[in-house]
Write a protein that holds these residues in place. Structure first.
Motif, PDB file in Angstrom:
ATOM      1  N   SER A   1      -6.700  -4.970 -12.545  1.00  0.00           N
ATOM      2  CA  SER A   1      -5.769  -6.000 -12.913  1.00  0.00           C
ATOM      3  C   SER A   1      -5.857  -6.768 -14.363  1.00  0.00           C
ATOM      4  O   SER A   1      -7.248  -7.268 -14.426  1.00  0.00           O
ATOM      5  CB  SER A   1      -5.133  -7.056 -11.929  1.00  0.00           C
TER       6      SER A   1
ATOM      7  N   ARG B   1       0.633  -1.276   0.170  1.00  0.00           N
ATOM      8  CA  ARG B   1      -0.025   0.022  -0.104  1.00  0.00           C
ATOM      9  C   ARG B   1       0.789   1.340   0.110  1.00  0.00           C
ATOM     10  O   ARG B   1       1.818   1.353   0.642  1.00  0.00           O
ATOM     11  CB  ARG B   1      -0.916   0.051   1.257  1.00  0.00           C
TER      12      ARG B   1
ATOM     13  N   ILE C   1      -1.440  -3.485 -13.678  1.00  0.00           N
ATOM     14  CA  ILE C   1      -2.602  -2.729 -13.071  1.00  0.00           C
ATOM     15  C   ILE C   1      -2.725  -1.780 -14.336  1.00  0.00           C
ATOM     16  O   ILE C   1      -1.753  -1.121 -14.650  1.00  0.00           O
ATOM     17  CB  ILE C   1      -2.320  -2.297 -11.904  1.00  0.00           C
TER      18      ILE C   1
ATOM     19  N   ASP D   1      -0.005  -4.247  -6.885  1.00  0.00           N
ATOM     20  CA  ASP D   1      -0.259  -5.688  -7.250  1.00  0.00           C
ATOM     21  C   ASP D   1       0.244  -6.101  -8.463  1.00  0.00           C
ATOM     22  O   ASP D   1      -0.395  -5.664  -9.531  1.00  0.00           O
ATOM     23  CB  ASP D   1      -1.640  -6.199  -7.161  1.00  0.00           C
TER      24      ASP D   1
ATOM     25  N   GLU E   1      -8.493  -1.211  -1.861  1.00  0.00           N
ATOM     26  CA  GLU E   1      -8.609  -2.421  -1.606  1.00  0.00           C
ATOM     27  C   GLU E   1      -7.825  -3.295  -2.707  1.00  0.00           C
ATOM     28  O   GLU E   1      -7.867  -2.785  -3.861  1.00  0.00           O
ATOM     29  CB  GLU E   1      -9.562  -3.280  -1.267  1.00  0.00           C
ATOM     30  N   VAL E   2      -7.107  -4.169  -2.450  1.00  0.00           N
ATOM     31  CA  VAL E   2      -6.538  -5.034  -3.314  1.00  0.00           C
ATOM     32  C   VAL E   2      -7.162  -5.698  -4.283  1.00  0.00           C
ATOM     33  O   VAL E   2      -7.054  -5.836  -5.506  1.00  0.00           O
ATOM     34  CB  VAL E   2      -5.058  -6.060  -2.868  1.00  0.00           C
ATOM     35  N   HIS E   3      -8.460  -6.053  -3.763  1.00  0.00           N
ATOM     36  CA  HIS E   3      -9.363  -6.752  -4.781  1.00  0.00           C
ATOM     37  C   HIS E   3     -10.579  -5.993  -4.563  1.00  0.00           C
ATOM     38  O   HIS E   3     -11.227  -6.002  -3.421  1.00  0.00           O
ATOM     39  CB  HIS E   3      -9.813  -8.368  -4.315  1.00  0.00           C
TER      40      HIS E   3
ATOM     41  N   TYR F   1      -3.264   3.348  -1.149  1.00  0.00           N
ATOM     42  CA  TYR F   1      -3.613   2.648  -2.386  1.00  0.00           C
ATOM     43  C   TYR F   1      -2.899   1.455  -2.429  1.00  0.00           C
ATOM     44  O   TYR F   1      -1.634   1.574  -2.324  1.00  0.00           O
ATOM     45  CB  TYR F   1      -3.712   3.741  -3.462  1.00  0.00           C
ATOM     46  N   CYS F   2      -3.609   0.653  -3.153  1.00  0.00           N
ATOM     47  CA  CYS F   2      -2.634  -0.766  -3.375  1.00  0.00           C
ATOM     48  C   CYS F   2      -1.708  -1.016  -4.822  1.00  0.00           C
ATOM     49  O   CYS F   2      -2.253  -0.374  -5.825  1.00  0.00           O
ATOM     50  CB  CYS F   2      -3.702  -2.045  -3.381  1.00  0.00           C
TER      51      CYS F   2
ATOM     52  N   HIS G   1      -9.075  -8.521 -11.358  1.00  0.00           N
ATOM     53  CA  HIS G   1      -9.882  -7.598 -10.253  1.00  0.00           C
ATOM     54  C   HIS G   1      -9.857  -6.301 -10.247  1.00  0.00           C
ATOM     55  O   HIS G   1      -8.726  -5.570 -10.472  1.00  0.00           O
ATOM     56  CB  HIS G   1      -9.535  -8.332  -8.825  1.00  0.00           C
TER      57      HIS G   1
ATOM     58  N   ILE H   1      -9.153  -2.623  -8.266  1.00  0.00           N
ATOM     59  CA  ILE H   1      -7.981  -2.308  -7.225  1.00  0.00           C
ATOM     60  C   ILE H   1      -8.044  -0.940  -6.975  1.00  0.00           C
ATOM     61  O   ILE H   1      -8.473  -0.026  -7.815  1.00  0.00           O
ATOM     62  CB  ILE H   1      -6.480  -2.849  -7.726  1.00  0.00           C
TER      63      ILE H   1
END
Lengths: 365, 365
Positions: free
Chosen positions: A325, A227, A343, A234, A303-305, A231-232, A298, A300
């Motif tokens: 993603s 994070r 992303i 991935d 949250e990551v999902h 904000y994430c 997913h 983003i």
């Protein structure tokens, strides 16, 4: 941790959506709803923290008194109501909620608190707040996209650093610790996860790092994130130790083409299921269809999902400002696995690519 | 991460408690219930993982297919039922639950899933599973206590290392990162949290580390912990940079006496509220009563906060095998704060002290 934002505006937009659904109050707790609407994250502990958002009155953040000093007031978007160790926080929430026919409740709120609220507010019907929160949270503003871009750029720098790291002869666990150190060194607040899946372990998409020693010829799936100001990030790249076998090289070429096809399908009006189908079609055509065992992506953000999901059955059209993603994979049980994950944001005329590190198979020693 | 344990025995004991409460099925998801009953932790993500425990049939772990390879079978204590990306996992759970008048649901299960289960199983009444799970989880067996002892010993070694560290001139954030590095170096799986609260910030019990520079004369509350083979550590010591002022030294002597009084009150048959009162009485008598603004402690095990709570109003008697914190504090807003926290077990004849580092005010440079 959370940057300043127009919290009052977000609450006003939520109230407009509540009005459309005839909801009288919205009750939000753990997860990303509080960060989004109040710039504050509740500790996921047994003491209840809840933002009460009545449709026709000011919002109130009900918090344990010992957490209250941590709260930034965010320009008066909400009032803070601390409760003491011997108070009944569910009763406090119910009083602030007032008489309500329909209450919307944040989707990650503990069932324990929902059961207590249902008992205390026994004339009220409860539905998931997701109908309101997803509509707002999945449409990012420009500032949110820049935070996601900065987070993605930091992970791209980690990938560049990993190209110079020796993988062979180290354990997955050891490499996972190094990835997390690099993520922190690149300025993240938290290094949330690092999947290091080598050799046959790479065929398990959510593998947890073990003491397996990484060997010559292994593919190694490196999927990590954290994070950045809330904000994430991935991203996933696949590495190979030494020269790839012809089979691995060929499968990775298919995967690169599939991931590129997914990216090429992104534009306003396309759906999550269109993007999923575009990537899946390439893998199917190459004969690996049975080995791509998860959805393509997913959403983003905080949250990551989160929404939108890039999956068969999701026919909601993408819009500029949605971020998600694109991560097809090929997994051969007992043998090897690979995945490429970026992303991206849907832009007004196509795609805005937030991750930009090379999507090729990364050869390391 | 989770060591082997008698998972079948735990499920049998749960069924006996379900029978006493006329519950037909228990449904457990995120949090520590799955680790306790199945040696497996669900990812706190939008794909549902749920252990279905019918009173009269075998337990079934419903999991997303891509998580299934991570599951250890634990001697057949349960069956694994993977669901595919396009399945409806709530429907799968409802089918395994069967016809049920009363279902117990794990307290941290997302409200979103409880609402969906209530809609799908519309003839079933739902209550919190806590009535069953807390009865089992708060009574630790010898192996669990040894894991908590090992976790506590690791944090004691971190405290010893901190005695040799210079605090002055560093930021809280920097020191928090060092504490987390030390926790990992002492063999924890995760360094979950590190509160570093210096000077006036120490008056906020759950302060988050900032860029404040630690100064001569500051008290610094260092409250940290992590997980060791799944079991949690959590300890607090207060440091002072240079010589303490007479007021700080005197307040810390009161706090040491209060914490010792709390420990002295622990024995089978005493209650959480007795232990709280014993510690609080010492602080009240010294005139600091208004500045001890939280309960005296919380249970600890697979979760960092769990039953039993050491708080006014908890009149359940302690039993040998219960493990919890004793952590009084004194907080003077705008000036300074201090806390001493140990993890202890109630033993057959009194107390088994798991943390043993010096409880004095730690002087550092």
């Amino acid at each position: 941790m959370f940057p300043d934002a127009d919290y009052s505006g977000r609450l006003d937009r939520a109230r407009a959506l509540m009005d459309e659904r005839d909801a009288d109050v919205m009750l939000l707790s753990v997860g990303a709803d509080l960060p989004y609407f109040a710039g504050y994250e509740a500790m996921p502990l047994e003491r209840l923290t809840m933002l009460v958002v009545p449709k026709d009155a000011g919002a109130v953040l009900v918090v344990p008194r010992l957490e209250a000093p941590r709260i930034a007031l965010r320009g008066g978007a909400f009032e803070v109501w601390p409760w003491d160790e011997l108070d009944d926080p569910v009763g406090v929430v119910a009083r602030h909620a007032g008489k309500a026919d329909l209450a919307l409740i944040g989707e990650q709120t503990w069932s324990r608190f929902l059961l207590e609220l249902q008992r205390t507010m026994h004339r009220t019907r409860f539905e998931s707040a997701s109908a309101v929160t997803r509509q707002l949270r999945m449409r990012k503003d420009a500032a949110e996209i820049e935070l996601l871009r900065a987070a993605a750029a930091a992970t791209d720098r980690v990938v560049a650093a990993l190209d110079g790291v020796a993988f062979g002869g180290r354990t997955e666990r050891d490499l996972a610790a190094e990835v997390q150190r690099l993520v922190m060194a690149e300025g993240h607040d938290i290094a949330s996860f690092a999947i290091i899946a080598s050799g046959p372990n790479a065929a398990s998409p959510h593998h947890e790092p073990t003491d397996r020693m990484i060997e010559e010829g292994d593919t190694v799936v490196v999927d990590f994130g954290g994070r950045w100001h809330g904000y994430c990030s991935d991203t996933t790249r696949t590495f190979v130790v030494g020269e790839p076998s012809p089979e691995i090289a060929a499968a990775h070429s298919v995967l690169e083409a599939a991931q590129a096809a997914g990216r090429a399908a992104v534009r306003p009006g396309a759906t999550g299921e269109d993007v999923d189908a575009a990537a899946r079609k390439v893998i199917d055509a190459a004969g690996y269809g049975d080995h791509f065992i998860h959805r393509t992506g997913h959403g983003i953000g905080l949250e990551v999902h989160e929404h939108p999901y890039i999956v068969a059955g999701n026919s909601e059209p993408l819009e500029a400002g949605m971020t998600f993603s694109i991560e097809p994979g090929i997994y051969l049980p007992g043998r090897f696995g690979m995945r490429i994950e970026d992303i991206v944001a849907c832009s007004t005329d196509g795609i805005d690519e937030l991750n930009r590190s090379p999507r090729t198979l990364h050869e390391v020693s």
